[in-house]
Design a protein around this motif. Structure first.
Motif, mmCIF file in Angstrom:
data_model
loop_
_atom_site.group_PDB
_atom_site.id
_atom_site.type_symbol
_atom_site.label_atom_id
_atom_site.label_comp_id
_atom_site.label_asym_id
_atom_site.label_seq_id
_atom_site.Cartn_x
_atom_site.Cartn_y
_atom_site.Cartn_z
ATOM 1 N N ARG A 172 0.986 -1.140 0.057
ATOM 2 C CA ARG A 172 -0.161 -0.107 -0.016
ATOM 3 C C ARG A 172 0.904 1.269 -0.011
ATOM 4 O O ARG A 172 0.648 2.035 -0.702
ATOM 5 C CB ARG A 172 -0.960 -0.057 1.227
ATOM 6 C CG ARG A 172 -1.891 1.127 1.216
ATOM 7 C CD ARG A 172 -2.854 1.099 2.576
ATOM 8 N NE ARG A 172 -3.736 1.927 2.581
ATOM 9 C CZ ARG A 172 -5.073 1.543 2.289
ATOM 10 N NH1 ARG A 172 -5.226 0.508 1.533
ATOM 11 N NH2 ARG A 172 -6.267 2.556 2.157
ATOM 12 N N ALA A 173 2.035 1.236 0.794
ATOM 13 C CA ALA A 173 2.602 2.465 0.837
ATOM 14 C C ALA A 173 3.519 2.433 -0.511
ATOM 15 O O ALA A 173 3.632 3.720 -1.084
ATOM 16 C CB ALA A 173 3.890 2.060 1.890
ATOM 17 N N ALA A 174 3.987 1.536 -1.261
ATOM 18 C CA ALA A 174 4.406 1.618 -2.736
ATOM 19 C C ALA A 174 3.462 2.284 -3.494
ATOM 20 O O ALA A 174 3.819 3.118 -4.213
ATOM 21 C CB ALA A 174 4.855 0.354 -3.087
ATOM 22 N N ARG A 175 2.174 1.804 -3.537
ATOM 23 C CA ARG A 175 1.093 2.101 -4.590
ATOM 24 C C ARG A 175 0.736 3.696 -4.140
ATOM 25 O O ARG A 175 0.601 4.436 -5.203
ATOM 26 C CB ARG A 175 -0.210 1.098 -4.517
ATOM 27 C CG ARG A 175 -1.254 1.676 -5.369
ATOM 28 C CD ARG A 175 -2.245 0.605 -5.206
ATOM 29 N NE ARG A 175 -2.800 0.476 -3.992
ATOM 30 C CZ ARG A 175 -3.835 1.042 -3.423
ATOM 31 N NH1 ARG A 175 -4.516 2.125 -4.336
ATOM 32 N NH2 ARG A 175 -4.309 1.017 -2.483
ATOM 33 N N LEU A 176 0.312 3.929 -3.086
ATOM 34 C CA LEU A 176 -0.292 5.027 -2.760
ATOM 35 C C LEU A 176 1.140 6.436 -2.582
ATOM 36 O O LEU A 176 0.530 7.466 -2.842
ATOM 37 C CB LEU A 176 -0.912 5.162 -1.138
ATOM 38 C CG LEU A 176 -2.432 4.590 -1.462
ATOM 39 C CD1 LEU A 176 -2.910 4.644 0.254
ATOM 40 C CD2 LEU A 176 -3.279 5.075 -2.417
ATOM 41 N N GLY A 177 2.083 5.872 -2.222
ATOM 42 C CA GLY A 177 3.236 6.989 -2.230
ATOM 43 C C GLY A 177 3.535 7.266 -3.637
ATOM 44 O O GLY A 177 3.703 8.230 -3.938
ATOM 45 N N ALA A 178 3.401 6.366 -4.728
ATOM 46 C CA ALA A 178 3.683 6.810 -6.073
ATOM 47 C C ALA A 178 2.740 7.843 -6.555
ATOM 48 O O ALA A 178 2.943 8.663 -7.288
ATOM 49 C CB ALA A 178 3.725 5.473 -6.850
ATOM 50 N N LEU A 179 1.301 7.474 -6.040
ATOM 51 C CA LEU A 179 0.105 8.343 -6.445
ATOM 52 C C LEU A 179 0.398 9.524 -5.954
ATOM 53 O O LEU A 179 0.169 10.676 -6.606
ATOM 54 C CB LEU A 179 -1.039 7.688 -6.038
ATOM 55 C CG LEU A 179 -2.361 8.356 -6.301
ATOM 56 C CD1 LEU A 179 -2.572 8.584 -7.792
ATOM 57 C CD2 LEU A 179 -3.388 7.712 -5.671
ATOM 58 N N LEU A 180 0.761 9.928 -4.718
ATOM 59 C CA LEU A 180 1.010 11.206 -4.064
ATOM 60 C C LEU A 180 2.061 11.927 -4.600
ATOM 61 O O LEU A 180 2.211 13.050 -5.014
ATOM 62 C CB LEU A 180 1.131 10.815 -2.322
ATOM 63 C CG LEU A 180 1.544 12.214 -1.573
ATOM 64 C CD1 LEU A 180 0.178 13.078 -1.791
ATOM 65 C CD2 LEU A 180 1.421 11.928 -0.067
ATOM 66 N N VAL A 218 -1.850 3.587 6.617
ATOM 67 C CA VAL A 218 -3.129 2.929 6.291
ATOM 68 C C VAL A 218 -3.899 4.241 5.545
ATOM 69 O O VAL A 218 -5.210 3.855 5.476
ATOM 70 C CB VAL A 218 -3.683 2.828 7.975
ATOM 71 C CG1 VAL A 218 -3.077 1.426 8.196
ATOM 72 C CG2 VAL A 218 -3.600 3.958 8.508
ATOM 73 N N ILE A 219 -3.245 5.044 5.164
ATOM 74 C CA ILE A 219 -4.107 6.453 4.518
ATOM 75 C C ILE A 219 -4.898 5.518 3.130
ATOM 76 O O ILE A 219 -4.222 4.861 2.740
ATOM 77 C CB ILE A 219 -3.010 7.369 3.897
ATOM 78 C CG1 ILE A 219 -1.914 7.218 3.110
ATOM 79 C CG2 ILE A 219 -2.717 8.083 5.205
ATOM 80 C CD1 ILE A 219 -1.373 8.338 2.539
ATOM 81 N N SER A 220 -5.743 6.383 2.971
ATOM 82 C CA SER A 220 -6.825 5.950 1.852
ATOM 83 C C SER A 220 -6.122 6.746 0.393
ATOM 84 O O SER A 220 -5.672 7.849 0.539
ATOM 85 C CB SER A 220 -7.967 5.964 2.005
ATOM 86 O OG SER A 220 -8.493 7.289 2.112
ATOM 87 N N GLU A 221 -6.886 6.118 -0.592
ATOM 88 C CA GLU A 221 -6.756 7.169 -1.854
ATOM 89 C C GLU A 221 -7.566 8.404 -1.726
ATOM 90 O O GLU A 221 -7.071 9.380 -2.114
ATOM 91 C CB GLU A 221 -7.198 6.410 -3.095
ATOM 92 C CG GLU A 221 -6.791 6.913 -4.343
ATOM 93 C CD GLU A 221 -6.981 6.044 -5.539
ATOM 94 O OE1 GLU A 221 -7.316 6.766 -6.640
ATOM 95 O OE2 GLU A 221 -6.929 4.839 -5.457
ATOM 96 N N GLU A 222 -8.661 8.474 -0.905
ATOM 97 C CA GLU A 222 -9.436 9.666 -0.488
ATOM 98 C C GLU A 222 -8.362 10.723 0.329
ATOM 99 O O GLU A 222 -8.678 11.608 -0.189
ATOM 100 C CB GLU A 222 -10.736 9.235 0.110
ATOM 101 C CG GLU A 222 -11.603 10.361 0.313
ATOM 102 C CD GLU A 222 -12.562 10.117 1.293
ATOM 103 O OE1 GLU A 222 -13.730 11.031 1.474
ATOM 104 O OE2 GLU A 222 -12.844 8.732 1.457
ATOM 105 N N ASP A 223 -7.773 10.097 0.954
ATOM 106 C CA ASP A 223 -6.905 10.922 1.902
ATOM 107 C C ASP A 223 -5.714 11.482 0.945
ATOM 108 O O ASP A 223 -5.431 12.939 1.055
ATOM 109 C CB ASP A 223 -6.018 10.062 3.071
ATOM 110 C CG ASP A 223 -6.985 9.629 4.212
ATOM 111 O OD1 ASP A 223 -7.994 10.265 4.341
ATOM 112 O OD2 ASP A 223 -6.567 8.529 4.554
ATOM 113 N N VAL A 224 -5.154 10.862 -0.181
ATOM 114 C CA VAL A 224 -4.431 11.298 -0.857
ATOM 115 C C VAL A 224 -4.936 12.471 -1.671
ATOM 116 O O VAL A 224 -4.250 13.754 -1.896
ATOM 117 C CB VAL A 224 -3.610 10.263 -1.908
ATOM 118 C CG1 VAL A 224 -3.036 10.925 -3.051
ATOM 119 C CG2 VAL A 224 -2.762 9.528 -1.073
ATOM 120 N N ASN A 225 -6.289 12.323 -2.000
ATOM 121 C CA ASN A 225 -6.851 13.311 -2.933
ATOM 122 C C ASN A 225 -6.995 14.492 -2.114
ATOM 123 O O ASN A 225 -6.781 15.925 -2.589
ATOM 124 C CB ASN A 225 -8.102 12.866 -3.676
ATOM 125 C CG ASN A 225 -7.973 11.621 -4.384
ATOM 126 O OD1 ASN A 225 -6.858 11.667 -5.178
ATOM 127 N ND2 ASN A 225 -9.003 10.839 -4.578
#
Length: 464
Positions: free
Chosen positions: A326-334, A418-425
């Motif tokens: 999850r860290a890899a995926r959401l980190g790349a998105l952010l 544990v942050i979500s994609e919504e948190d990133v947005n």
């Protein structure tokens, strides 16, 4: 006699700032008040904090990287409740605690690199102190190398490895150390060639500023250390436990051969202070070299079954919830979404990171009006500019962030995994709004900075 925690907190919550100022650190309390960070948080869960008015905040700081699995994770909390309900022993000292052995086995398995044994302590600084001592005993040499901008803790030995003058000033003399530029293999080779180096201590990604070394640097640094009879010690205190999208940041590079790996911070889910020094067999054999010397180094809290319970439960959560991935995926998105703004905003110069460890760099603008604003603020204080971002992120958008280090024009994001994609947005939208405001001069952001500077100057004058 009863102890009422809920009543104690409720009775004294409104005087929290005053209590801290009077009995703990009055200057830190003033600093928090100046920038509006003296909030009274009353609840925490996962990636969020709530204040006494019930307002929710997204925690992009995670206790400086402690809460990788989020705050108050129920699995770890229940494991510790189970420990107490079972009345299991801990810190008997003259025993061989089963849970400590299990925690060590799990860490060795996940770390790899043929680590033979694990020494447990309480903090990242203690892990670094332990490694300094072990490196000297193993090699028979005294000098330690560290990198520019390094941070390995603030106890006396660890402080000798600190790359920032503000932390070191007035606390010397230190144990013999030398500093080499981070990522510079030629400088490392030259320093090692003297033959008197016990070890090179390095963070695989530096916490102060999130500096990432060139590809192949860590592997070649370990080879150079071993060629010159020095140990290669890797500080994963902040980068470990899934933070960068791998269990260890070292796992991003092939061919690295560490002699010791240091871990702490997120290791217990934020419930219990704990650290670990994973070491190769030659290091263990050099330190604990006989039955008589089997206790030559120890820590009162190093054999804690309670802490080991938290470690084991944290590792289970990391696996079950896929938090490293999850860290890899959401980190790349952010990172990608923030980097896409660089061309739009003059102050925004670069975004870098790995996993959910991200730095946002700011620098001088091109337009004359904004240049004047930049120069004015930096003339007042080198530490002031980033507060024009962190303050409105907190006040206007409920986002907790902080500057990456003293004198840096960099904000570091190290949220819970544990942050979500919504948190990133939500964060990206908030950051964009703050950037829009910051690029209007004069404007509210700049007025706030100048007010902070004036208040700080007034306080300094009164203190003198």
């Amino acid at each position: 006699m009863s102890f009422d925690l809920k009543g104690l907190v409720e009775t004294h919550l409104k005087e929290a700032s005053a209590l801290y100022a009077e009995h703990v650190n009055p200057r830190f309390a003033r600093a928090m008040g100046l920038i509006g960070f003296d909030r009274r948080f009353v609840r925490a869960r996962g990636a969020y904090l709530w204040d006494e008015q019930g307002r929710r905040y997204l925690d992009m700081l995670a206790g400086y990287g402690v809460f990788n699995i989020g705050r108050h994770h129920p699995v770890v909390g229940q494991a510790l409740k189970d420990f107490m309900a079972l009345q299991l022993p801990s810190l008997v000292q003259m025993d061989l605690p089963v849970l400590v052995g299990l925690a060590a086995r799990e860490l060795k398995k996940r770390a790899g690199f043929d680590m033979a044994h694990v020494y447990f302590g309480s903090t990242g600084a203690e892990a670094n102190e332990t490694a300094i001592k072990f490196a000297r005993k193993t090699t028979g040499k005294a000098r330690i190398l560290h990198a520019t901008s390094a941070f390995h803790g603030l106890t006396t030995g660890a402080l000798a490895l600190n790359g920032s003058k503000i932390f070191r000033e007035g606390f010397g003399p230190f144990t013999p150390t030398d500093q080499v530029p981070f990522g510079d293999l030629d400088a490392l080779k030259a320093a090692l060639s003297k033959g008197d180096v016990a070890a090179f201590f390095v963070e695989p990604i530096q916490g102060k500023g999130v500096h990432i070394p060139p590809p192949g640097y860590l592997a070649e640094a370990s080879r150079l250390c071993h060629q010159h009879g020095a140990l290669f010690v890797v500080d994963e205190v902040q980068t470990g436990v899934g933070r960068t999208g791998r269990f260890l940041a070292l796992h991003h590079e092939e061919g690295v051969e560490p002699d010791m790996i240091l871990m702490s911070k997120a290791l217990s889910g934020g419930y219990v202070p704990v650290s670990a020094v994973l070491m190769k067999k030659p290091v263990y054999d050099a330190v604990f070299s006989s039955l008589e010397r089997s206790v030559v180094h120890s820590s009162t809290f190093g054999k804690s079954n309670f802490a080991a319970t938290a470690v084991l439960a944290t590792l289970a959560v990391l696996d079950e919830e896929g938090l490293t991935e999850r860290a890899a995926r959401l980190g790349a998105l952010l990172k990608d979404r923030l980097a896409a703004m660089v061309d739009r905003y003059e102050f925004l110069h670069a975004v870098r990171g790995r996993g959910l460890m991200i730095a946002i760099d700011f620098g001088p603008p091109k337009s004359l009006k904004l240049k004047a604003a930049w120069k004015t603020v930096h003339a007042l204080s080198r530490d002031l500019f980033c507060q024009a971002i962190t303050i409105p992120l907190l006040e206007d958008h409920g986002m907790l962030t902080q500057v990456a280090g003293h004198g840096m024009n960099t904000i570091k994001l190290i949220p819970p995994l544990v942050i979500s994609e919504e948190d990133v947005n939500d964060f990206v939208k908030a950051f964009e709004a703050v950037m829009d405001s910051l690029h209007r001069f004069p404007g509210p952001a700049w007025e706030s900075l100048l007010r902070i500077a004036r208040n700080a100057g007034s306080m300094k004058a009164r203190a003198s």
